[in-house]
Design an enzyme around this catalytic site. Structure first.
Site, PDB file in Angstrom:
ATOM      1  CG  HIS A   1     -31.737 -28.090  -5.458  1.00 50.34           C
ATOM      2  ND1 HIS A   1     -31.966 -29.161  -6.293  1.00 50.34           N
ATOM      3  CD2 HIS A   1     -32.952 -27.649  -5.071  1.00 50.34           C
ATOM      4  CE1 HIS A   1     -33.265 -29.360  -6.392  1.00 50.34           C
ATOM      5  NE2 HIS A   1     -33.895 -28.449  -5.672  1.00 50.34           N
TER       6      HIS A   1
ATOM      7  CD  GLU B   1     -33.982 -29.527  -1.895  1.00 52.20           C
ATOM      8  OE1 GLU B   1     -34.831 -29.248  -1.039  1.00 52.20           O
ATOM      9  OE2 GLU B   1     -34.261 -30.247  -2.875  1.00 52.20           O
TER      10      GLU B   1
END
Ligand SMILES: [Zn+2]
Length: 477
Positions: free
Chosen positions: A286, A332
């Protein structure tokens, strides 16, 4: 506490020497000899050097913190597009993602009394602030969420709840999973009983005056109250005062606030497949980070590992059979927005995702390899494990989680591999001001790249696949 780096470094040198001798034993297995040889050569070249560290350095030094929806997040998306192209990936593109937007503002937590003391504290992600003059209330200490839930409203109403639960250090990071519910649900549960705010002992393992942030989840049907984490020594102080029979009060002033949702993006790049370009081996990490540090171990490391692995694969003499796709997921940390957006695809597209591998646990050496594949494909996993063993990696089991960003794909049937980094020191820095590039060691991150590149290259060149997993019901959160 220092990382045992000299040991890792010496170990890594010995490992490189061992590799030369370990390679030669030819035998018939599920992985053709030629593929085993090319995978071993790729693995060894990654150990000798990869651009992973430089990628993380560039991201953390040039961009820095990149909380979803912030200017840093937008800059990171543009950075990632350029970086993936520079590394030789093709079809580099963005996928727009709506993300929540939250502003930390300022926070003051003061232990009231004749000699007021400022405590080292940080707001948890998504926390509301206080009115400008702040709030002040007596503290009631509980030891867990269950302890909190067992209290009557008369003990909690009008007070500040202090959830004092310690996270245990563990190589596999399992202490986090056991403790993090106090952060995720502390405010919600305390508010149900009428609390004015919740302060938790940081869900981390730092022994310094370094508080640990992270997301928390309100219940929209319950009043939202400020949610704050205290650094471990400050939680110790508060607990000590209570243990001596005092009923301490805290004064809290916070300007944290929610802003309207905004847009961010997943950044995607590929090494196109030579024979089956529609079949995808996904490498995920991420791009967003918390705002306190510069997001080096969480998850600059993952970005560096998967981008470097794809780069090295792109430099092989022949393109892989299947496409290697790098996905740098948006947001995320604050609700998996990017992973959910990426999952919006047809069943046919999802079925073309042969396997996924995520990197989101720092860059300490990978020590364990786990899988979640159809039982009929376990011989392939044994073949990959044989290739990973010279890196000091042992096999775990066939119950791999695969990581947060891959979860929507996994529950949709995509098999996953987990390459587990040593998490002994991860939570000393994770989600804190100390998540900076100096926590990453060049040789250790190259061991990671070697593991990810080996697994991805092998998976992308096999003629067989890993079957499909049972589809699990979609969760709503
Ligand atoms: Zn992460």
């Amino acid at each position: 506490m220092l990382l045992p780096r000299p040991i890792h470094r010496a170990g890594m040198k010995a490992l490189i020497c061992l590799l030369a001798t370990a390679a030669a034993s030819a035998h018939a297995g599920p992985i053709p000899d030629e593929l085993r040889a090319s995978a071993a050569a790729l693995r060894d070249s990654a150990l000798e050097g990869s651009p992973a560290y430089d990628i993380v350095e560039s991201l953390t030094m040039e961009i820095g913190p990149r909380l979803a929806g912030s200017p840093g997040d937008r800059a990171a998306v543009a950075w990632a597009v350029d970086k993936l192209r520079e590394l030789g990936l093709e079809n580099v593109r963005t996928q727009e993602v709506e993300v929540p937007q939250w502003e930390r503002g300022t926070l003051e937590v003061t232990l009231s009394g004749t000699n007021p003391m400022q405590l080292a504290a940080t707001s948890l992600g998504g926390s509301v602030g206080t009115r400008a003059s702040g709030i002040e209330a007596e503290v009631v200490r509980v030891e867990s969420l269950e302890d909190l839930q067992s209290r009557g409203a008369e003990q909690i109403t009008g007070r500040i709840v202090f959830i004092d639960r310690r996270m245990e250090r563990a190589r596999d990071g399992s202490g986090y999973g056991r403790t993090v519910p106090i952060r995720l649900y502390g405010a919600r549960e305390a508010a149900k009983l009428g609390a004015r705010a919740v302060v938790i002992r940081s869900v981390g393992t730092s022994e310094n005056r370094v508080p640990h942030t992270g997301t928390q989840i309100y219940d929209l049907s319950v009043r939202r109250i400020p949610a704050i984490a205290l650094a471990a020594p400050d939680a110790d102080l508060l607990a000590w005062r209570i243990a001596t029979g005092e009923t301490p009060s805290l004064r809290i002033r916070s300007t944290a606030r929610q802003l309207p949702p905004t847009t961010s993006a997943n950044v995607i790049g590929e090494i196109p497949g030579r024979v089956a370009p529609d079949e995808i081996v996904l490498l995920g990490a991420h791009l967003d980070s918390w705002d306190l540090g510069t997001g080096a171990i969480d998850d600059g490391a993952g970005v560096g590992i998967v981008a470097a692995a794809a780069h090295l694969i792109g430099r092989q003499d022949m393109a892989p059979r299947r496409t290697i796709r790098v996905v740098l997921f948006a947001n995320e940390e604050f609700g998996l927005s990017g992973a959910r957006e990426y999952r919006r695809m047809s069943d046919q597209e999802l079925a073309a995702h042969i396997i996924g591998i995520e990197a989101d646990f720092g860059a300490a050496p990978v020590w364990r390899f786990s899988s979640r594949v159809a039982p009929a494909a376990l011989d392939l996993i044994a073949g990959i494990q044989e290739l990973l063993a010279p890196l000091g990696i042992e096999y775990g089991n066939n119950e791999a989680g695969g990581g947060a960003d891959l979860r929507p794909l996994r529950t949709g049937g995509m098999p996953v591999l987990s390459l587990s980094q040593d998490g002994t020191h991860y939570f000393d820095y994770h989600h804190t001001v100390n998540d900076t590039i100096d926590r990453i060691d060049r040789e250790e991150i190259n061991q990671n790249v070697a593991a990810y590149a080996t697994a991805a290259w092998t998976a992308a060149n096999l003629e067989r696949d890993f079957g499909r997993l049972a589809v699990e019901p979609r969760e709503s959160r």
